[in-house]
Scaffold this motif. Structure first.
Motif, PDB file in Angstrom:
ATOM      1  N   GLY A  95      30.316   0.792  75.591  1.00  0.00           N
ATOM      2  CA  GLY A  95      30.227   1.933  74.547  1.00  0.00           C
ATOM      3  C   GLY A  95      28.899   1.712  73.749  1.00  0.00           C
ATOM      4  O   GLY A  95      27.786   1.296  74.382  1.00  0.00           O
ATOM      5  N   HIS A  96      29.145   1.948  72.481  1.00  0.00           N
ATOM      6  CA  HIS A  96      28.230   1.561  71.357  1.00  0.00           C
ATOM      7  C   HIS A  96      27.468   2.249  71.117  1.00  0.00           C
ATOM      8  O   HIS A  96      26.873   2.822  70.146  1.00  0.00           O
ATOM      9  CB  HIS A  96      27.737  -0.009  71.610  1.00  0.00           C
ATOM     10  N   SER A  97      26.498   2.856  72.246  1.00  0.00           N
ATOM     11  CA  SER A  97      25.353   3.670  72.292  1.00  0.00           C
ATOM     12  C   SER A  97      25.551   5.154  71.722  1.00  0.00           C
ATOM     13  O   SER A  97      24.885   5.947  71.386  1.00  0.00           O
ATOM     14  CB  SER A  97      24.434   3.561  73.032  1.00  0.00           C
ATOM     15  N   HIS A  98      26.950   5.579  72.136  1.00  0.00           N
ATOM     16  CA  HIS A  98      27.167   6.720  72.269  1.00  0.00           C
ATOM     17  C   HIS A  98      26.505   7.861  73.212  1.00  0.00           C
ATOM     18  O   HIS A  98      26.724   9.072  73.048  1.00  0.00           O
ATOM     19  CB  HIS A  98      27.451   7.623  70.621  1.00  0.00           C
ATOM     20  N   ILE A  99      25.820   6.953  74.118  1.00  0.00           N
ATOM     21  CA  ILE A  99      25.070   7.728  75.248  1.00  0.00           C
ATOM     22  C   ILE A  99      25.727   7.729  76.600  1.00  0.00           C
ATOM     23  O   ILE A  99      25.854   6.465  77.015  1.00  0.00           O
ATOM     24  CB  ILE A  99      23.620   7.088  75.342  1.00  0.00           C
ATOM     25  N   PRO A 100      26.124   8.841  77.133  1.00  0.00           N
ATOM     26  CA  PRO A 100      26.729   8.644  78.484  1.00  0.00           C
ATOM     27  C   PRO A 100      25.815   8.131  79.374  1.00  0.00           C
ATOM     28  O   PRO A 100      24.521   8.672  79.663  1.00  0.00           O
ATOM     29  CB  PRO A 100      27.060  10.005  78.880  1.00  0.00           C
ATOM     30  N   VAL A 101      26.316   7.148  80.366  1.00  0.00           N
ATOM     31  CA  VAL A 101      25.407   6.426  81.213  1.00  0.00           C
ATOM     32  C   VAL A 101      26.170   6.318  82.488  1.00  0.00           C
ATOM     33  O   VAL A 101      27.491   5.735  82.445  1.00  0.00           O
ATOM     34  CB  VAL A 101      24.929   4.945  80.682  1.00  0.00           C
ATOM     35  N   MET A 102      25.489   6.422  83.575  1.00  0.00           N
ATOM     36  CA  MET A 102      26.212   6.232  84.974  1.00  0.00           C
ATOM     37  C   MET A 102      25.078   5.896  85.962  1.00  0.00           C
ATOM     38  O   MET A 102      24.459   6.862  86.263  1.00  0.00           O
ATOM     39  CB  MET A 102      27.035   7.369  85.472  1.00  0.00           C
ATOM     40  N   LYS A 103      24.902   4.489  85.941  1.00  0.00           N
ATOM     41  CA  LYS A 103      23.927   3.991  86.900  1.00  0.00           C
ATOM     42  C   LYS A 103      24.628   3.205  87.977  1.00  0.00           C
ATOM     43  O   LYS A 103      25.023   2.090  87.698  1.00  0.00           O
ATOM     44  CB  LYS A 103      22.831   4.031  86.362  1.00  0.00           C
ATOM     45  N   GLN A 104      23.953   2.915  89.406  1.00  0.00           N
ATOM     46  CA  GLN A 104      24.151   1.905  89.872  1.00  0.00           C
ATOM     47  C   GLN A 104      23.115   0.699  89.726  1.00  0.00           C
ATOM     48  O   GLN A 104      21.801   0.999  89.749  1.00  0.00           O
ATOM     49  CB  GLN A 104      24.272   2.447  91.409  1.00  0.00           C
ATOM     50  N   ILE A 105      23.441  -0.420  89.684  1.00  0.00           N
ATOM     51  CA  ILE A 105      22.562  -1.628  89.522  1.00  0.00           C
ATOM     52  C   ILE A 105      23.148  -2.776  90.548  1.00  0.00           C
ATOM     53  O   ILE A 105      24.172  -3.497  90.374  1.00  0.00           O
ATOM     54  CB  ILE A 105      22.387  -2.171  88.094  1.00  0.00           C
TER      55      ILE A 105
END
Length: 171
Positions: free
Chosen positions: A117-127
């Motif tokens: 969490g923390h950033s409040h920015i939705p993220v969905m990425k494959q690394i």
């Protein structure tokens, strides 16, 4: 266990400062989950109690949480669910980005998904083989266009994640 195991994922509720109660849109969306994961910055243990009425709750503490919440949940954890290894961390700190801190927390462990969490920015990425997933915030969208949370489905060895976006936290 159901054939599809559903997990509701949220972070950064910051209650009661950002909302007096959990948004109805979030509560409706969590009704069909088997587990809820909160990635920190609950700000009040009443959030845990409200979520626990819906489904079992796992989570970690964030930088805006009290000593009591830190003691109850810890700062990071690894869950094994339906054969998948899910790392959970809030992602706060001083060096690097929120994403890099989340990744570094589990650098020495095999994980399929890192929830942060923390950033409040939705993220969905494959690394590589790891899904990096930040649900955003259901109560404090900051500069984002929508409030959000996530749903992760585990189905016969396959992990699928999605964000759920909504415009009004008070409906």
């Amino acid at each position: 266990m159901p054939s599809i195991f559903r997990i509701g994922v949220l972070s950064d509720t910051h209650m009661p400062r950002m909302a007096k109660k959990l948004p109805n849109e979030l509560l409706k969306g969590l009704q069909s989950v088997d587990l809820i994961i909160h990635a920190g910055d609950w700000s009040n243990e009443s959030v845990y109690e409200a979520l626990q009425e819906i489904a079992p709750v796992e989570g970690v503490a964030g930088n805006a949480d009290s000593e009591g919440i830190i003691e109850r949940f810890g700062l990071s954890k690894l869950l094994l669910i339906e054969g998948h290894r899910l790392g959970i961390v809030h992602g706060h700190g001083t060096k690097g980005t929120t994403e890099s801190r989340a990744i570094n927390t589990f650098a020495d462990q095999k994980v399929d998904c890192i929830i942060f969490g923390h950033s409040h920015i939705p993220v969905m990425k494959q690394i590589g083989d790891v899904l990096l997933f930040n649900p955003g915030s259901p109560t404090d969208k900051r500069r984002q266009s929508h409030f959000s949370y996530g749903i992760i489905e585990l189905n016969n060895g396959v992990l699928n994640a999605q964000h759920v976006f909504y415009e009004n936290k008070n409906d």
